[in-house]
Scaffold this motif. Sequence first.
Motif, PDB file in Angstrom:
ATOM      1  N   VAL A 177       0.853  -1.197   0.000  1.00  0.00           N
ATOM      2  CA  VAL A 177       0.000   0.000   0.000  1.00  0.00           C
ATOM      3  C   VAL A 177       0.886   1.245   0.000  1.00  0.00           C
ATOM      4  CG1 VAL A 177      -1.755   1.295   1.278  1.00  0.00           C
ATOM      5  CG2 VAL A 177      -1.861  -1.206   1.231  1.00  0.00           C
ATOM      6  N   HIS A 178       1.937   1.195   0.816  1.00  0.00           N
ATOM      7  CA  HIS A 178       2.890   2.303   0.895  1.00  0.00           C
ATOM      8  C   HIS A 178       3.526   2.541  -0.486  1.00  0.00           C
ATOM      9  CE1 HIS A 178       6.642   4.348   2.132  1.00  0.00           C
ATOM     10  NE2 HIS A 178       5.902   4.801   3.122  1.00  0.00           N
ATOM     11  N   GLN A 179       3.875   1.443  -1.138  1.00  0.00           N
ATOM     12  CA  GLN A 179       4.461   1.536  -2.483  1.00  0.00           C
ATOM     13  C   GLN A 179       3.484   2.231  -3.445  1.00  0.00           C
ATOM     14  OE1 GLN A 179       7.439  -0.645  -3.828  1.00  0.00           O
ATOM     15  NE2 GLN A 179       7.257   0.988  -5.323  1.00  0.00           N
ATOM     16  N   LEU A 180       2.241   1.774  -3.411  1.00  0.00           N
ATOM     17  CA  LEU A 180       1.239   2.243  -4.372  1.00  0.00           C
ATOM     18  C   LEU A 180       0.851   3.704  -4.150  1.00  0.00           C
ATOM     19  CD1 LEU A 180      -0.605   1.134  -6.664  1.00  0.00           C
ATOM     20  CD2 LEU A 180      -2.296   0.592  -4.896  1.00  0.00           C
ATOM     21  N   LEU A 181       0.651   4.080  -2.902  1.00  0.00           N
ATOM     22  CA  LEU A 181       0.093   5.413  -2.638  1.00  0.00           C
ATOM     23  C   LEU A 181       1.140   6.470  -2.307  1.00  0.00           C
ATOM     24  CD1 LEU A 181      -3.097   4.547  -0.519  1.00  0.00           C
ATOM     25  CD2 LEU A 181      -2.886   4.797  -2.996  1.00  0.00           C
ATOM     26  N   ILE A 182       2.347   6.046  -1.967  1.00  0.00           N
ATOM     27  CA  ILE A 182       3.357   7.035  -1.557  1.00  0.00           C
ATOM     28  C   ILE A 182       4.599   6.985  -2.456  1.00  0.00           C
ATOM     29  CG2 ILE A 182       4.864   7.782   0.332  1.00  0.00           C
ATOM     30  CD1 ILE A 182       2.753   6.783   2.293  1.00  0.00           C
ATOM     31  N   ARG A 183       5.206   5.792  -2.530  1.00  0.00           N
ATOM     32  CA  ARG A 183       6.493   5.733  -3.247  1.00  0.00           C
ATOM     33  C   ARG A 183       6.332   5.940  -4.753  1.00  0.00           C
ATOM     34  NH1 ARG A 183      11.045   3.321  -0.924  1.00  0.00           N
ATOM     35  NH2 ARG A 183      11.562   2.415  -2.930  1.00  0.00           N
ATOM     36  N   ASN A 184       5.312   5.296  -5.351  1.00  0.00           N
ATOM     37  CA  ASN A 184       5.173   5.396  -6.804  1.00  0.00           C
ATOM     38  C   ASN A 184       4.910   6.829  -7.273  1.00  0.00           C
ATOM     39  OD1 ASN A 184       5.524   2.677  -6.627  1.00  0.00           O
ATOM     40  ND2 ASN A 184       3.527   2.099  -7.459  1.00  0.00           N
ATOM     41  N   PRO A 185       3.951   7.542  -6.652  1.00  0.00           N
ATOM     42  CA  PRO A 185       3.764   8.931  -7.080  1.00  0.00           C
ATOM     43  C   PRO A 185       5.033   9.767  -6.870  1.00  0.00           C
ATOM     44  CG  PRO A 185       1.903   8.211  -5.737  1.00  0.00           C
ATOM     45  CD  PRO A 185       2.937   7.128  -5.659  1.00  0.00           C
ATOM     46  N   GLY A 186       5.765   9.476  -5.815  1.00  0.00           N
ATOM     47  CA  GLY A 186       7.009  10.214  -5.572  1.00  0.00           C
ATOM     48  C   GLY A 186       7.986  10.036  -6.718  1.00  0.00           C
ATOM     49  N   ARG A 187       8.130   8.786  -7.166  1.00  0.00           N
ATOM     50  CA  ARG A 187       9.069   8.533  -8.265  1.00  0.00           C
ATOM     51  C   ARG A 187       8.542   9.111  -9.577  1.00  0.00           C
ATOM     52  NH1 ARG A 187       8.304   3.614  -8.757  1.00  0.00           N
ATOM     53  NH2 ARG A 187       9.790   3.236 -10.400  1.00  0.00           N
ATOM     54  N   ALA A 188       7.227   9.052  -9.777  1.00  0.00           N
ATOM     55  CA  ALA A 188       6.661   9.540 -11.044  1.00  0.00           C
ATOM     56  C   ALA A 188       6.760  11.062 -11.174  1.00  0.00           C
ATOM     57  CB  ALA A 188       5.196   9.099 -11.165  1.00  0.00           C
ATOM     58  N   PHE A 189       6.539  11.769 -10.050  1.00  0.00           N
ATOM     59  CA  PHE A 189       6.430  13.233 -10.143  1.00  0.00           C
ATOM     60  C   PHE A 189       7.683  13.975  -9.685  1.00  0.00           C
ATOM     61  CE2 PHE A 189       2.088  11.802 -10.428  1.00  0.00           C
ATOM     62  CZ  PHE A 189       1.565  12.642 -11.389  1.00  0.00           C
ATOM     63  N   ALA A 190       8.712  13.230  -9.254  1.00  0.00           N
ATOM     64  CA  ALA A 190       9.966  13.883  -8.891  1.00  0.00           C
ATOM     65  C   ALA A 190      10.476  14.635 -10.118  1.00  0.00           C
ATOM     66  CB  ALA A 190      10.978  12.835  -8.463  1.00  0.00           C
ATOM     67  N   ILE A 191      11.025  15.821  -9.875  1.00  0.00           N
ATOM     68  CA  ILE A 191      11.475  16.639 -10.999  1.00  0.00           C
ATOM     69  C   ILE A 191      12.967  16.404 -11.245  1.00  0.00           C
ATOM     70  CG2 ILE A 191      11.733  18.995 -11.847  1.00  0.00           C
ATOM     71  CD1 ILE A 191       9.227  19.643 -10.145  1.00  0.00           C
ATOM     72  N   TYR A 192      13.247  15.692 -12.303  1.00  0.00           N
ATOM     73  CA  TYR A 192      14.633  15.526 -12.752  1.00  0.00           C
ATOM     74  C   TYR A 192      14.596  15.056 -14.193  1.00  0.00           C
ATOM     75  CZ  TYR A 192      14.176  10.423 -12.143  1.00  0.00           C
ATOM     76  OH  TYR A 192      13.775   9.114 -12.243  1.00  0.00           O
ATOM     77  N   LYS A 193      15.691  15.268 -14.902  1.00  0.00           N
ATOM     78  CA  LYS A 193      15.723  14.917 -16.324  1.00  0.00           C
ATOM     79  C   LYS A 193      15.986  13.437 -16.479  1.00  0.00           C
ATOM     80  CE  LYS A 193      17.303  19.529 -17.349  1.00  0.00           C
ATOM     81  NZ  LYS A 193      18.409  20.419 -17.722  1.00  0.00           N
ATOM     82  N   ARG A 194      15.070  12.747 -17.153  1.00  0.00           N
ATOM     83  CA  ARG A 194      15.222  11.311 -17.371  1.00  0.00           C
ATOM     84  C   ARG A 194      15.693  11.113 -18.806  1.00  0.00           C
ATOM     85  NH1 ARG A 194      11.212  13.096 -13.928  1.00  0.00           N
ATOM     86  NH2 ARG A 194      10.235  11.596 -12.503  1.00  0.00           N
ATOM     87  N   LEU A 195      16.989  11.248 -19.017  1.00  0.00           N
ATOM     88  CA  LEU A 195      17.505  11.171 -20.385  1.00  0.00           C
ATOM     89  C   LEU A 195      18.135   9.811 -20.630  1.00  0.00           C
ATOM     90  CD1 LEU A 195      19.088  14.719 -20.705  1.00  0.00           C
ATOM     91  CD2 LEU A 195      16.738  13.986 -21.121  1.00  0.00           C
ATOM     92  N   GLU A 196      17.935   9.306 -21.860  1.00  0.00           N
ATOM     93  CA  GLU A 196      18.601   8.065 -22.249  1.00  0.00           C
ATOM     94  C   GLU A 196      20.078   8.392 -22.373  1.00  0.00           C
ATOM     95  OE1 GLU A 196      17.046   5.343 -22.281  1.00  0.00           O
ATOM     96  OE2 GLU A 196      15.200   5.360 -23.467  1.00  0.00           O
ATOM     97  N   LYS A 197      20.901   7.388 -22.041  1.00  0.00           N
ATOM     98  CA  LYS A 197      22.345   7.621 -22.192  1.00  0.00           C
ATOM     99  C   LYS A 197      22.650   7.782 -23.674  1.00  0.00           C
ATOM    100  CE  LYS A 197      23.669   5.809 -17.862  1.00  0.00           C
ATOM    101  NZ  LYS A 197      22.340   5.329 -17.439  1.00  0.00           N
ATOM    102  N   GLU A 198      23.413   8.837 -24.020  1.00  0.00           N
ATOM    103  CA  GLU A 198      23.674   9.099 -25.440  1.00  0.00           C
ATOM    104  C   GLU A 198      24.742   8.133 -25.941  1.00  0.00           C
ATOM    105  OE1 GLU A 198      22.889  13.524 -25.358  1.00  0.00           O
ATOM    106  OE2 GLU A 198      21.327  12.046 -25.052  1.00  0.00           O
TER     107      GLU A 198
END
Length: 336
Positions: free
Chosen positions: A315-336
Motif C-alpha cells: 500500500v505504501h508503495q502504491l500510494l506514496i512511493r510510486n507517485p514520488g518517483r513519477a512526479f519527482a522533478i529531474y531529467k530522465r535522459l537516455e544515455k547518449e
Amino acid sequence: MIRASYYILIVLFISLISCRPEPPDIMTVKGTESIKKMGKTLPHEHILVDFIGADSTGYHRWNRAEVVKKVLPYLIEIRDMGFHTFMECTPAYLGRDPELLKILSDSTGINFVTNTGLYSAYDGKFIPKELKQKTAKELADIWIDEAQNGIEGTGIYPGFIKISVEGSSLNALNRKVVEAACITHRETGLPIMSHTGPAEPAFEQLEILKEYGISPKAFIWTHANGEKDWNKLLLAARQGAFIAFDQYTSNETQKFVDFIFFMKKHGQLPQVLVSHDAGWYSPGEPDGGKFISYTGIQDYLIPALEAEGFAQFDVHQLLIRNPGRAFAIYKRLEKE
Ligand SMILES: [Zn+2]
C-alpha cells in the motif's frame, strides 16, 4: 599517527555524507517539497473543469469563493484519511486555476500540484487558435517559461506537463504537443503526463520520447485502464513508463485489484499509479453541478486489495512511493 588516520576517516565520512544526492523534489503550488514529505498521494484528480472551449473559458467563468465553499468538505474528507498530496490535472484552457489551488492548499494543508502543457484531444477544442499555429519549439518555450518564471505572474510553478492525445494514431496536432512536452522535459525535468487511453498512441509517444533522447521513465500513461491487453501495459512498465489506472470507481474494484496483482506478480508494482479522476466543479452549472468525491480508493480499493493479501508495504508503495518517483522533478535522459 593514530590521530592522523582518525582525522582522515572523519574527513572521508563528512565528504561521503555531503556527496550523497538529495532526494528529488516535487513542485507544489506553494513551492518545492521533498518527495519524502509527499505522503499519501492522489496522482490524478480535478478541482474544476470547464468544457466550454479555449476561446470562451477564463477566470471570469467561476467565482473562487463559491468553488472553495463547494470543494472544501471533499478535501477535508481526504485529508482526514491521510492524503497529503493532490495532483490537479486540469490543463490550461480547461479550467486550470493555480491561485484557486493555493487558496485550497492554505485552507487544508494539502499539497496541490498544478501543470503546464496543452490538451490536444477533441480536435484541439481546448487549444486557442493562436497557439495551434505555433511550432513544437514555440509551445515548449511557453511551458518552459511557466516552469522557470511561474504561471501568469502568480509566482506559482507547474509540477508536471499535462498533455492529451486521441485516436489510435497521433495526428499532427497531437504529435506537435508531444514534441513540445519532450523539449520541455529536456529543459526542465518536469514529468510528462499524457491523457492517452489505448496502447497504440502510448507506444507512439514513447517512440517520440526516444527520438528526443528521453527515457520512458518520464512518461505517465494516463487512462491506461482503457487498454484491454495488459501485456502491453506490462511492456511499457518494463521500459520504465508509469501506468496510470486513474479512473477508479467502486464498481471497477475487481478490475483494479486484478490489474494491481497482475503487475505485482510480474515485478512491476512500482510502475502503477491509481487515482479517481474525480471532482469536477463545472462552471455554468448550478452550484458547480454534481461533484464526485475522492474517497473510493481508501474506502473500497485498499480494503479489497488487503483482503487478497496486499501488505502494508505494498500500500505504501502504491500510494506514496510510486507517485514520488513519477512526479519527482529531474531529467530522465537516455544515455547518449
Ligand atoms: Zn483527468
